[in-house]
Enzyme design. Structure first.
Site, short mmCIF file in Angstrom:
data_model
loop_
_atom_site.label_atom_id
_atom_site.label_comp_id
_atom_site.label_asym_id
_atom_site.label_seq_id
_atom_site.Cartn_x
_atom_site.Cartn_y
_atom_site.Cartn_z
N HIS A 12 -1.87 2.40 3.79
CA HIS A 12 -3.26 2.89 3.83
C HIS A 12 -4.21 1.92 4.54
CE1 HIS A 12 -3.69 0.86 -0.36
NE2 HIS A 12 -3.95 0.01 0.60
N HIS A 59 -10.18 -1.33 -3.45
CA HIS A 59 -10.20 -2.69 -2.89
C HIS A 59 -11.59 -3.30 -3.06
CE1 HIS A 59 -6.97 -0.50 -0.80
NE2 HIS A 59 -6.39 -1.65 -0.55
N HIS A 193 2.82 -7.03 3.60
CA HIS A 193 1.64 -7.61 4.27
C HIS A 193 1.00 -8.66 3.38
CE1 HIS A 193 -0.27 -4.30 2.00
NE2 HIS A 193 -1.49 -4.59 2.43
N GLU A 240 1.27 -3.80 -3.59
CA GLU A 240 0.81 -2.39 -3.54
C GLU A 240 1.98 -1.42 -3.63
OE1 GLU A 240 -3.33 -2.74 -0.94
OE2 GLU A 240 -1.53 -2.03 0.06
#
Ligand code: DHB
Ligand code: FE
Length: 280
Positions: A12, A59, A193, A240
């Site tokens: 995302h 976030h 990431h 995530e």
């Protein structure tokens, strides 16, 4: 009765949303990423659900260090795109199936998953970028969306095993709803990431490819991956990926893999994508 027909997993990354909004999807940098979602948009036209149960993480948009819910279900009638610093994305407002959301909340709490109920919340790239990837740029989103926010920005994050079990409880909740509905469960975020610290920019293709294979065919093994392995192998934001386990837990043991796409990099992130169908 309501039925879970399929699961979708996708990263995302906010820059993906910006590329769509600014008309850059056909540039050399972005085209290979978006080409992998062409099949998905076609599949979605044939398989538009009534409701998407969309598992994502906020976030620092709706929640911050003041309130850190672990599992939060959106119960409001609608949710506005969040302003993440450069104005809200010009995407449609997200409309809920509030009666189903309430039913899921009740059923899951009775199954001992003590959810936080959210009656006001803006939704950030974690939720709107997957919608854009799967539906393109419509005037209105073509289905209702139940936002389900998971606390993976600040430790302690929930265990993968807990997320997988939560997916199973979610299925039980959906299948006891009294309206005939086609429901999809989406898990977003990942893949490898790291946005911070000395290892910023870390990507681990070997880990990601194994994860893609195992989440389809051996989800129990994936459910046992400890936090420290996500951190070491997939980077600090790789955690995530536990959200994909909610999607996977809500599906059959054996699923039909309709589509798989993996692309590196998008911004700082390895992008992974799956479409999984429950056999009818
Ligand atoms: C990036 C990826 C994310 O998942 C996120 O939430 C923010 C930024 C990135 O790669 O830039
Ligand atoms: Fe993220």
């Amino acid at each position: 009765m309501a039925k879970i027909t399929a699961g979708v997993a996708t990263s995302h990354v906010p820059a993906i949303g910006a590329a769509i909004d600014l008309g850059k999807t056909q540039t050399d940098y972005w085209k290979p990423l978006f080409d992998g979602f062409e099949y998905s948009k076609e599949w979605m036209k044939e398989n538009t659900p009534d409701v998407v149960f969309l598992v994502y993480n906020d976030h620092g948009s709706a929640f911050d260090m003041n309130i850190i819910p672990t599992f939060a279900i959106g119960c409001a009638e609608e949710f506005q795109p969040a302003d993440e610093g450069w104005g809200p994305r010009k995407v449609p407002v997200v409309k809920n199936h509030a009666r189903l959301a309430s039913h899921i909340a009740q059923s899951m709490i009775e199954q001992e998953f003590d959810l936080t109920l959210i009656n006001r919340m803006d939704v950030d790239h974690g939720l709107t970028v997957p919608l854009s990837l799967m539906f393109g740029q419509p005037e209105e989103w073509p289905c209702l969306v139940i936002p389900f926010a998971v606390g993976v920005v600040q430790y302690p994050a929930p265990l993968g095993r807990r997320c997988y079990a939560l997916g199973k409880a979610l299925r039980q909740a959906v299948e006891t709803f009294d309206e005939d509905l086609n429901v999809q469960v989406w898990g977003t975020g990942g893949m490898s990431h790291q946005l911070q610290g000395p290892r910023a920019g870390l990507i681990n293709q070997e880990f990601d490819q194994q994860f893609l294979e195992d989440i389809v065919n051996d989800p129990e093994t994936v459910a046992e991956i400890p936090h420290i392995d996500y951190l070491r192998e997939a980077g600090s934001e790789g955690i995530e990926l536990v959200m994909w386990l909610i999607m996977r837990g809500a599906l059959n043991q054996k699923v039909v893999e309709k589509h798989r796409h993996y692309h590196v990099p998008a911004s700082n992130t390895a992008v992974g994508h799956l479409i999984l169908e429950n056999p009818q």
